[in-house]
Design an enzyme around this catalytic site. Structure first.
Site, short mmCIF file in Angstrom:
data_model
loop_
_atom_site.label_atom_id
_atom_site.label_comp_id
_atom_site.label_asym_id
_atom_site.label_seq_id
_atom_site.Cartn_x
_atom_site.Cartn_y
_atom_site.Cartn_z
N PHE A 176 0.90 -1.25 0.06
CA PHE A 176 0.24 -0.10 -0.10
C PHE A 176 0.72 1.38 0.02
CE2 PHE A 176 0.84 -1.19 4.12
CZ PHE A 176 1.23 0.16 5.05
N CYS A 177 0.22 2.36 -0.37
CA CYS A 177 0.73 3.60 -0.34
C CYS A 177 -0.16 4.77 -0.09
CB CYS A 177 1.65 4.02 -1.50
SG CYS A 177 0.90 3.74 -3.11
N THR A 178 0.28 6.10 -0.47
CA THR A 178 -0.79 6.87 -0.02
C THR A 178 -1.93 7.09 -1.12
OG1 THR A 178 1.08 8.49 0.67
CG2 THR A 178 -1.17 9.35 0.34
N GLY A 180 -2.12 5.00 -4.04
CA GLY A 180 -2.23 3.79 -4.78
C GLY A 180 -1.15 3.64 -5.84
N ILE A 205 -4.31 4.61 0.89
CA ILE A 205 -4.65 4.88 2.16
C ILE A 205 -5.68 5.90 1.98
CG2 ILE A 205 -3.84 5.90 4.35
CD1 ILE A 205 -1.24 5.26 3.51
#
Length: 249
Positions: A176-178, A180, A205
């Site tokens: 995951f990341c901020t 996508g 997120i």
């Protein structure tokens, strides 16, 4: 100007006429008084923009007239003051810099996991959960149980993965990341290196918090964003940045 929407979106897609698209998008953004940044490259588009809600809606409709960019998911948050000072559309080698120019991304990524299904996936004992953001971002907040690669920047991710000898290519990996984009590109890298069961959080997120409201408190802390808001809480409202916690390793 009050009542600002902030839209974050991206797509890995081959864009044939990037220069023509840049001119078209810039003209429309200026007309709608948008502020923010868009990146265009051979691998797609990545953007975070801000404007009044009616302008954001009008630009979304405009994107739907462009075949390569129709039906994109836009992650919307809100603020009272524009978090950008100008509108920029830049040409780049990569829309998110990993430093591997020949990595096929469009059509080669892992499995998208909807936010509503994310908690169940990462609760599985057999799943390795990896945060693909940098160490400063991870220090403000992350999903419980996630590995922190201690990255200064995303360029270091390929080398970090290469060093993880304990990772079994047959074991499920969720990332995951901020918003996508980094975790989606990371899935393409893992698939290229032989990992068979690779997943990433669709919408990142921000999409997770917007759609689920964090029901099981799987997300802890604040979410760092790359604009003047600094950080967002789980309600996607500007929040005081969390002091980096070195125990989040």
């Amino acid at each position: 100007m009050l009542g600002i929407d902030v839209a974050a979106f991206y797509r890995f897609v081959v864009i044939a006429d990037r220069e023509g698209l840049r001119d078209k998008l810039l003209a429309r953004c200026v007309e709608l008084e948008m502020l923010g940044t868009m990146l265009l490259s051979h691998e797609g588009i990545n953007a975070t923009i801000a404007g009044v809600p009616s302008a954001i809606a009008a630009l979304h409709d405009f994107f739907d007239t462009i075949p390569e960019l129709t039906a994109m998911t836009w992650k919307i948050s809100h603020c009272d003051v524009p978090p950008f000072k100008r509108m920029l559309i830049k040409r780049k080698k990569e829309i998110v810099t990993m430093g591997i120019s020949d990595l096929p991304v469009a059509g080669h990524t892992g499995t998208y996991v909807p936010p509503a299904e994310w908690d169940a996936l990462i609760a599985r004992a057999d799943v390795v959960l990896i945060d693909t953001r940098n160490v400063r971002e991870v220090g403000e907040g992350t999903f419980v149980g996630a590995l922190n690669p201690q990255l200064d920047n995303f360029r270091q991710f390929p080398a970090w993965i290469a060093q993880q000898q304990a990772l079994n290519p047959e074991q499920p990996v969720a990332m995951f990341c901020t918003g996508g984009i980094r975790c989606e590109k990371a899935t393409a890298l893992l698939r290229q290196r032989g990992f068979r069961h690779v997943y990433h959080l669709d919408g990142g997120i921000l999409g997770y918090l917007e759609q689920t409201k964090n029901p099981n408190k799987a997300w802890q802390g604040t979410c760092y964003v790359f604009d003047s808001r600094g950080s967002l809480n789980e309600d996607l409202q500007p929040a005081q940045r969390t002091v980096y916690d070195p125990r989040r390793a």
